[in-house]
Write an enzyme that holds these catalytic residues in place. Structure first.
Site, PDB file in Angstrom:
ATOM      1  N   LYS A   1      12.408  -3.312   1.744  1.00 54.86           N
ATOM      2  CA  LYS A   1      11.925  -3.480   3.115  1.00 54.86           C
ATOM      3  C   LYS A   1      11.998  -4.943   3.554  1.00 54.86           C
ATOM      4  CE  LYS A   1       8.610   0.341   2.764  1.00 54.86           C
ATOM      5  NZ  LYS A   1       9.289   1.474   3.374  1.00 54.86           N
TER       6      LYS A   1
ATOM      7  N   CYS B   1       4.553   9.329   6.227  1.00 52.80           N
ATOM      8  CA  CYS B   1       3.787   9.287   4.968  1.00 52.80           C
ATOM      9  C   CYS B   1       2.347   8.855   5.213  1.00 52.80           C
ATOM     10  CB  CYS B   1       4.446   8.386   3.926  1.00 52.80           C
ATOM     11  SG  CYS B   1       5.964   9.084   3.283  1.00 52.80           S
TER      12      CYS B   1
ATOM     13  N   ASP C   1      -1.929  -3.524  -0.171  1.00 51.59           N
ATOM     14  CA  ASP C   1      -0.612  -2.915  -0.028  1.00 51.59           C
ATOM     15  C   ASP C   1       0.165  -3.769   0.969  1.00 51.59           C
ATOM     16  OD1 ASP C   1       1.594  -1.533   0.829  1.00 51.59           O
ATOM     17  OD2 ASP C   1       0.546   0.330   1.291  1.00 51.59           O
TER      18      ASP C   1
ATOM     19  N   HIS D   1      -0.935   4.457   3.783  1.00 56.55           N
ATOM     20  CA  HIS D   1       0.245   5.236   3.413  1.00 56.55           C
ATOM     21  C   HIS D   1      -0.188   6.124   2.234  1.00 56.55           C
ATOM     22  CE1 HIS D   1       4.247   5.840   1.568  1.00 56.55           C
ATOM     23  NE2 HIS D   1       4.790   5.431   2.703  1.00 56.55           N
TER      24      HIS D   1
END
Lengths: 416, 149
Positions: free
Chosen positions: A226, A367, A200, A123
């Site tokens: 999320k 993204c 991540d 991302h």
């Protein structure tokens, strides 16, 4: 096994109708998840019952809010297997968490000639900060490329991870196409050359069991929104012995121990990294989200994702000749996200057709511009699943795609 | 199919399938690139403006959704052969139509059919990309790069 119909009752928004009475089908959880009533209620309870600044007041409400705020931190620590709640820093989101590492640890530990290694699946939030660090420090940014099926091509990994490598920063689960990366194996290789490891976890922590001790990573970044929590709250986990040696990021109130006009000394961990009034309601809401997820069990959440992905991949076979579906075909190596493209219908047009049927998907580059460009398309359509989605919703998605193809497909053009 | 027909009318689908003036211009003296990073729509616009400030020829190359491609095709059709000043007038009218202000439908040609896009906030950028690219090409003597983000 999750009892999805029972779960759905916990999410007020899932009974919403859009346009002329279409039931909402939320297939955009990779962008943000919906929130159960318990999370919403925890925020209401906070504001109605004990809103007060933390770590400051001697009064009853501040003591109560501080306890709830720190209790949420402990929940996060336990959820990801952190050695201590001192290793959990509240941030706004994954992006801020990664930038924090780029602005602190990287400034002291990346030097000219060093290498930072990321994957081709990143991302922008785990790519752009490292581009700047590499440029500023005259270090080199290297990329683990993709194999044909958009899993990582690890054939050159022992060259890519070498004694010059100082940081391996990698996404555990791709937000764009759903690939799940072998972060534990890559972390071990990084360890062997003395490199630090940042994971991540924006898409992995909400969707599967993630244990920092098992991965043996130094940093783990993820967001509350999320994983059923509110927006504006995120987490950076840092391994304790690294955090002890890290310089503060933002400076100001709450992160200090003692201040004179000339100088200041730092508060203990983790508050050293949390200058200013933090997002108390957000942290408490995230704690409630973790309670909810723990109640279901993360193995069950993961298995449900895999089952939905398998159902989607099986159903989409019907369109296989025309529809390009990205990512590994084995649901064990990818889940939660199905990203696809059809030559006859632009993702944006598809998104509009689905939207009018109440189906929310994401269209665009997600993204991950370099990744989508490497797929050779301007954009993809992405359906993403979570614990409240059903096979019937996946079927509705397929029906919507077929309708769009009738409408836009070769030789068509009149309303079907 | 709900109200999708209003957005994707036959005329729109026709411009999407067979865009007019869909070519690179060999003797262009103005050009501009438009890019919508959100959805990956991109357009390169070529103009040949003669000594009397008339758009003698126009062409475009683009990748994007049906709305952006159809809008570009309609735009090139309607400004081909008109003066730069008139093209700017048409541009302003198109913009006013999309933002639901008063506009002169007569001068917009097929593009008038895109008035329904104003009901689809997420798609407005798709419809205006080529028009802003036109404005940019008319404003600048050389290659311009614009974005609707």
């Amino acid at each position: 096994m999750l009892d999805v119909s029972k779960i759905r009752e916990d999410f007020p928004i899932l009974s919403k109708k859009v346009y002329d009475g279409q039931p909402l089908i939320w297939l955009d959880s990779a962008a943000t998840s919906q929130k159960p009533r318990s999370v919403i209620q925890s925020i209401v309870d906070y504001y109605e019952g004990f809103n007060a600044n933390v770590h400051r007041g001697v009064h009853a409400l501040s003591i109560e809010s501080t306890a709830a705020f720190e209790d949420a931190r402990q929940k996060v620590a336990d959820f990801i297997g952190a050695e201590s709640s001192e290793c959990i820093i509240w941030t706004r989101n994954t992006t801020e968490s990664i930038n924090l590492v780029a602005h602190t640890w990287a400034q002291e530990n990346i030097h000219a000639g060093d290498e930072i290694l990321v994957t081709a699946l990143e991302h922008h939030s785990n790519l752009v900060p490292w581009q700047k660090v590499a440029r500023d420090k005259k270090a080199t940014l290297r990329i683990i490329p993709l194999a044909k099926d958009q899993s990582l091509d690890l054939s050159e990994i022992d060259t890519l991870i070498n004694p010059r490598t100082k940081l391996v920063a990698m996404v555990q689960k791709s937000n764009s196409i759903g690939t799940t990366n072998p972060v534990k194996e890559l972390a071990a290789k990084a360890r062997a050359v003395g490199a630090a490891v940042l994971v991540d976890g924006a898409q992995s922590v909400p969707h599967m069991p993630v244990d920092v001790a098992d991965i043996d990573c130094d940093f783990l970044a993820f967001s509350g929104h999320k994983m059923l929590g509110p927006t504006g709250i995120g987490v950076l986990y840092v391994k304790h012995d690294i955090l002890e040696r890290m310089e503060p990021f933002l400076r100001g109130g709450d992160m200090v121990l003692e201040v004179s006009y000339e100088d200041a000394s730092w508060n203990s961990l983790p508050w050293r990294f949390e200058a200013g009034t933090p997002n108390m309601a957000g942290a408490i809401g995230m704690g409630a989200a973790i309670d909810y997820l723990n109640g279901l069990g993360m193995e069950n959440v993961r298995d449900h994702d895999i089952q939905l992905t398998k159902h989607a991949l099986d159903s989409f076979k019907e369109l296989e000749e025309e529809l390009e579906i990205y990512g590994p075909k084995d649901p064990a190596l990818r889940s939660g996200v199905v990203s696809f493209h059809h030559p006859d219908v632009h993702p944006h047009d598809l998104g509009t057709v689905l939207d009018r049927r109440g189906i929310a998907i994401r269209t665009g580059h997600h993204c991950t511009m370099p990744l989508v460009r490497s797929l050779g398309v301007p954009a993809t359509a992405r359906a993403s699943f979570y614990l409240y989605n059903t096979n019937e919703e996946v079927d509705a998605l397929l029906d919507g795609i077929k309708e769009a193809l009738r409408y836009f497909g070769n030789g068509a053009g009149t309303a079907g | 199919m709900y109200d999708l027909q209003e957005l994707y009318q036959e005329v729109v689908m026709d411009h999407n399938r067979s865009p007019r003036n869909f070519r690179k211009l060999g003797n262009a003296n103005r050009s501009a690139e438009g890019f919508n990073p959100l959805c990956g729509d991109q357009i390169t616009l070529y103009l040949e403006v003669d000594d009397d400030d008339k758009i003698k020829d126009i062409g475009f190359q683009a990748g994007g959704c049906a709305i952006s491609k159809a809008s570009a095709s309609m735009m090139t059709d309607v400004v081909k052969g008109v003066s730069v000043k008139e093209a700017e007038h048409i541009f302003n009218n198109f913009r006013q139509m999309i933002t639901q202000e008063d506009y002169d439908a007569e001068i917009l040609g097929d593009a008038e059919i895109l008035s329904g896009v104003s009901q689809y906030p997420a798609r407005i950028k798709c419809a205006v990309l080529s028009w802003h690219t036109l404005k940019s090409a008319l404003d600048g003597a050389d290659t311009q790069r614009i974005t609707t983000e």
